[in-house]
Design a protein around this motif. Structure first.
Motif, PDB file in Angstrom:
ATOM      1  N   LYS A  13      15.959   8.816 -60.087  1.00 29.29           N
ATOM      2  CA  LYS A  13      14.519   9.113 -60.061  1.00 29.29           C
ATOM      3  C   LYS A  13      13.967   8.960 -58.645  1.00 29.29           C
ATOM      4  CE  LYS A  13      12.327  10.052 -63.190  1.00 29.29           C
ATOM      5  NZ  LYS A  13      11.895  11.373 -63.698  1.00 29.29           N
ATOM      6  N   PHE A  14      14.452   7.956 -57.930  1.00 36.34           N
ATOM      7  CA  PHE A  14      13.995   7.753 -56.556  1.00 36.34           C
ATOM      8  C   PHE A  14      14.468   8.906 -55.667  1.00 36.34           C
ATOM      9  CE2 PHE A  14      13.842   5.870 -52.336  1.00 36.34           C
ATOM     10  CZ  PHE A  14      12.614   5.238 -52.362  1.00 36.34           C
ATOM     11  N   GLN A  15      15.734   9.304 -55.824  1.00 33.72           N
ATOM     12  CA  GLN A  15      16.264  10.403 -55.018  1.00 33.72           C
ATOM     13  C   GLN A  15      15.529  11.705 -55.316  1.00 33.72           C
ATOM     14  OE1 GLN A  15      20.511  11.079 -55.223  1.00 33.72           O
ATOM     15  NE2 GLN A  15      20.430  12.571 -53.564  1.00 33.72           N
ATOM     16  N   GLU A  16      15.225  11.931 -56.563  1.00 30.12           N
ATOM     17  CA  GLU A  16      14.512  13.138 -56.985  1.00 30.12           C
ATOM     18  C   GLU A  16      13.157  13.272 -56.276  1.00 30.12           C
ATOM     19  OE1 GLU A  16      12.316  14.120 -61.156  1.00 30.12           O
ATOM     20  OE2 GLU A  16      14.411  13.491 -61.299  1.00 30.12           O
ATOM     21  N   ASN A  17      12.545  12.153 -55.952  1.00 31.47           N
ATOM     22  CA  ASN A  17      11.203  12.150 -55.348  1.00 31.47           C
ATOM     23  C   ASN A  17      11.183  11.694 -53.894  1.00 31.47           C
ATOM     24  OD1 ASN A  17       9.410  12.833 -57.730  1.00 31.47           O
ATOM     25  ND2 ASN A  17      10.666  11.192 -58.560  1.00 31.47           N
ATOM     26  N   LEU A  18      12.352  11.557 -53.279  1.00 28.53           N
ATOM     27  CA  LEU A  18      12.429  11.019 -51.924  1.00 28.53           C
ATOM     28  C   LEU A  18      11.624  11.838 -50.910  1.00 28.53           C
ATOM     29  CD1 LEU A  18      13.501   8.967 -49.918  1.00 28.53           C
ATOM     30  CD2 LEU A  18      15.604  10.329 -49.749  1.00 28.53           C
ATOM     31  N   GLY A  19      11.692  13.151 -50.987  1.00 33.14           N
ATOM     32  CA  GLY A  19      10.953  13.988 -50.042  1.00 33.14           C
ATOM     33  C   GLY A  19       9.453  13.768 -50.130  1.00 33.14           C
ATOM     34  N   ILE A  20       8.945  13.671 -51.329  1.00 36.48           N
ATOM     35  CA  ILE A  20       7.514  13.441 -51.531  1.00 36.48           C
ATOM     36  C   ILE A  20       7.126  12.061 -51.011  1.00 36.48           C
ATOM     37  CG2 ILE A  20       5.727  13.115 -53.293  1.00 36.48           C
ATOM     38  CD1 ILE A  20       7.356  15.178 -54.985  1.00 36.48           C
ATOM     39  N   ILE A  21       7.941  11.065 -51.321  1.00 36.77           N
ATOM     40  CA  ILE A  21       7.657   9.693 -50.888  1.00 36.77           C
ATOM     41  C   ILE A  21       7.639   9.625 -49.364  1.00 36.77           C
ATOM     42  CG2 ILE A  21       8.558   7.329 -50.881  1.00 36.77           C
ATOM     43  CD1 ILE A  21       9.683   7.976 -53.741  1.00 36.77           C
ATOM     44  N   ARG A  22       8.612  10.261 -48.725  1.00 32.64           N
ATOM     45  CA  ARG A  22       8.673  10.259 -47.264  1.00 32.64           C
ATOM     46  C   ARG A  22       7.439  10.916 -46.658  1.00 32.64           C
ATOM     47  NH1 ARG A  22       9.626  14.234 -44.143  1.00 32.64           N
ATOM     48  NH2 ARG A  22      10.717  15.497 -45.673  1.00 32.64           N
ATOM     49  N   LYS A  23       7.016  12.035 -47.226  1.00 31.21           N
ATOM     50  CA  LYS A  23       5.851  12.749 -46.701  1.00 31.21           C
ATOM     51  C   LYS A  23       4.573  11.935 -46.879  1.00 31.21           C
ATOM     52  CE  LYS A  23       7.978  17.229 -47.345  1.00 31.21           C
ATOM     53  NZ  LYS A  23       8.114  18.399 -48.204  1.00 31.21           N
ATOM     54  N   VAL A  24       4.442  11.252 -48.008  1.00 27.83           N
ATOM     55  CA  VAL A  24       3.264  10.420 -48.237  1.00 27.83           C
ATOM     56  C   VAL A  24       3.248   9.256 -47.244  1.00 27.83           C
ATOM     57  CG1 VAL A  24       2.125   8.874 -49.890  1.00 27.83           C
ATOM     58  CG2 VAL A  24       2.967  11.097 -50.634  1.00 27.83           C
ATOM     59  N   ALA A  25       4.419   8.760 -46.884  1.00 31.11           N
ATOM     60  CA  ALA A  25       4.502   7.700 -45.874  1.00 31.11           C
ATOM     61  C   ALA A  25       4.092   8.231 -44.504  1.00 31.11           C
ATOM     62  CB  ALA A  25       5.910   7.126 -45.827  1.00 31.11           C
ATOM     63  N   GLY A  26       4.089   9.565 -44.353  1.00 31.10           N
ATOM     64  CA  GLY A  26       3.693  10.173 -43.087  1.00 31.10           C
ATOM     65  C   GLY A  26       4.830  10.280 -42.091  1.00 31.10           C
ATOM     66  N   TRP A  27       6.053  10.277 -42.588  1.00 32.66           N
ATOM     67  CA  TRP A  27       7.222  10.302 -41.719  1.00 32.66           C
ATOM     68  C   TRP A  27       7.919  11.645 -41.771  1.00 32.66           C
ATOM     69  CZ3 TRP A  27       9.718   5.121 -43.628  1.00 32.66           C
ATOM     70  CH2 TRP A  27       8.946   4.052 -43.175  1.00 32.66           C
ATOM     71  N   THR A  28       8.530  12.001 -40.661  1.00 32.50           N
ATOM     72  CA  THR A  28       9.415  13.153 -40.641  1.00 32.50           C
ATOM     73  C   THR A  28      10.783  12.688 -41.139  1.00 32.50           C
ATOM     74  OG1 THR A  28      10.209  12.724 -38.396  1.00 32.50           O
ATOM     75  CG2 THR A  28       8.221  14.117 -38.621  1.00 32.50           C
ATOM     76  N   THR A  29      11.641  13.639 -41.390  1.00 31.64           N
ATOM     77  CA  THR A  29      13.006  13.294 -41.804  1.00 31.64           C
ATOM     78  C   THR A  29      13.681  12.471 -40.716  1.00 31.64           C
ATOM     79  OG1 THR A  29      13.089  15.373 -43.020  1.00 31.64           O
ATOM     80  CG2 THR A  29      15.178  14.265 -42.659  1.00 31.64           C
ATOM     81  N   GLN A  30      13.453  12.841 -39.468  1.00 29.67           N
ATOM     82  CA  GLN A  30      14.061  12.129 -38.343  1.00 29.67           C
ATOM     83  C   GLN A  30      13.535  10.697 -38.242  1.00 29.67           C
ATOM     84  OE1 GLN A  30      16.613  13.317 -36.176  1.00 29.67           O
ATOM     85  NE2 GLN A  30      16.668  11.103 -35.854  1.00 29.67           N
ATOM     86  N   GLU A  31      12.242  10.507 -38.443  1.00 29.13           N
ATOM     87  CA  GLU A  31      11.674   9.158 -38.368  1.00 29.13           C
ATOM     88  C   GLU A  31      12.258   8.245 -39.449  1.00 29.13           C
ATOM     89  OE1 GLU A  31       7.252   9.978 -36.460  1.00 29.13           O
ATOM     90  OE2 GLU A  31       7.564  10.348 -38.603  1.00 29.13           O
ATOM     91  N   LEU A  32      12.410   8.768 -40.658  1.00 29.14           N
ATOM     92  CA  LEU A  32      13.006   7.961 -41.723  1.00 29.14           C
ATOM     93  C   LEU A  32      14.465   7.667 -41.395  1.00 29.14           C
ATOM     94  CD1 LEU A  32      12.920   6.494 -44.402  1.00 29.14           C
ATOM     95  CD2 LEU A  32      13.284   8.685 -45.562  1.00 29.14           C
ATOM     96  N   ALA A  33      15.167   8.662 -40.898  1.00 30.68           N
ATOM     97  CA  ALA A  33      16.570   8.459 -40.515  1.00 30.68           C
ATOM     98  C   ALA A  33      16.686   7.381 -39.443  1.00 30.68           C
ATOM     99  CB  ALA A  33      17.175   9.774 -40.022  1.00 30.68           C
ATOM    100  N   ASP A  34      15.781   7.399 -38.478  1.00 32.84           N
ATOM    101  CA  ASP A  34      15.797   6.378 -37.420  1.00 32.84           C
ATOM    102  C   ASP A  34      15.556   4.987 -37.996  1.00 32.84           C
ATOM    103  OD1 ASP A  34      16.256   8.363 -35.554  1.00 32.84           O
ATOM    104  OD2 ASP A  34      14.169   8.457 -34.856  1.00 32.84           O
ATOM    105  N   GLU A  35      14.636   4.876 -38.944  1.00 33.43           N
ATOM    106  CA  GLU A  35      14.365   3.578 -39.567  1.00 33.43           C
ATOM    107  C   GLU A  35      15.586   3.056 -40.321  1.00 33.43           C
ATOM    108  OE1 GLU A  35      11.835   1.557 -39.191  1.00 33.43           O
ATOM    109  OE2 GLU A  35      10.737   2.982 -37.950  1.00 33.43           O
ATOM    110  N   LEU A  36      16.331   3.963 -40.927  1.00 35.52           N
ATOM    111  CA  LEU A  36      17.512   3.580 -41.698  1.00 35.52           C
ATOM    112  C   LEU A  36      18.751   3.405 -40.828  1.00 35.52           C
ATOM    113  CD1 LEU A  36      17.056   5.999 -44.718  1.00 35.52           C
ATOM    114  CD2 LEU A  36      16.799   3.512 -44.763  1.00 35.52           C
TER     115      LEU A  36
END
Length: 173
Positions: A13-36
């Motif tokens: 369920k988390f993976q299914e909604n990961l893109g939406i969650i990331r966008k609501v956090a205001g992050w790009t894919t690269q920013e989330l990748a950097d955090e991880l």
């Protein structure tokens, strides 16, 4: 229901909604990748479902987003995660009598409609309140998570905890 099966439902369920969650956090894919501490492609593959999310990735992502919620008081992010991930899983654990349907096709269609409505509502709630908020670095959190994960994976957690509790080397025996 078995614990491993429930964990997989949470992760799915988390993976299914990961893109939406990331966008609501205001992050790009690269920013989330950097955090991880992973490649951008890893996050992209998780969002598109090309790669299945592991339990460790799930825990790391939840930690990153929970830290963002606590650090920046991003209530919209908390609402989206609760609405899209936590509430549906909790409803699966304790289904109401009205949610049970004898017609599986109608039930699946209703579930899809409910999910789409939740996504639309969550995005609508956040679109108006997305003022420019200063980003807080959570790299210390990720460093701590990496150390803890590494310690647990290598079996040195007991030694580390003993050292932290008894820094002089004496355990009181």
């Amino acid at each position: 229901m078995a614990t491993a099966e429930m964990e997989q439902r949470w992760i799915g369920k988390f993976q299914e909604n990961l893109g939406i969650i990331r966008k609501v956090a205001g992050w790009t894919t690269q920013e989330l990748a950097d955090e991880l501490g992973v490649a951008r492609q890893t996050v992209s593959n998780l969002e598109t479902g090309k790669s299945p999310m592991t339990k460790l990735q799930y825990l790391a992502l939840r930690t990153v987003f929970n830290t963002e919620i606590a650090g920046s008081e991003n209530r919209d992010l908390a609402k989206v995660i609760k609405t899209l991930v936590d509430d549906p899983i909790e409803q699966e654990l304790a289904p109401s009598a009205s949610a049970v349907s004898s017609d599986e096709g109608a039930s699946e269609t209703a579930d899809a409609n409910i999910h789409m409505n939740r996504v639309a509502n969550a995005l609508e709630q956040t679109s108006n309140s997305r003022a420019a908020k200063p980003k807080r670095s959570i790299s210390m959190t990720m460093q701590a998570l990496a150390v803890i994960t590494g310690a647990l994976a290598s079996g040195t957690a007991a030694g580390l905890l003993t050292y932290l509790i008894f820094p002089g080397g004496k355990s009181g025996k």
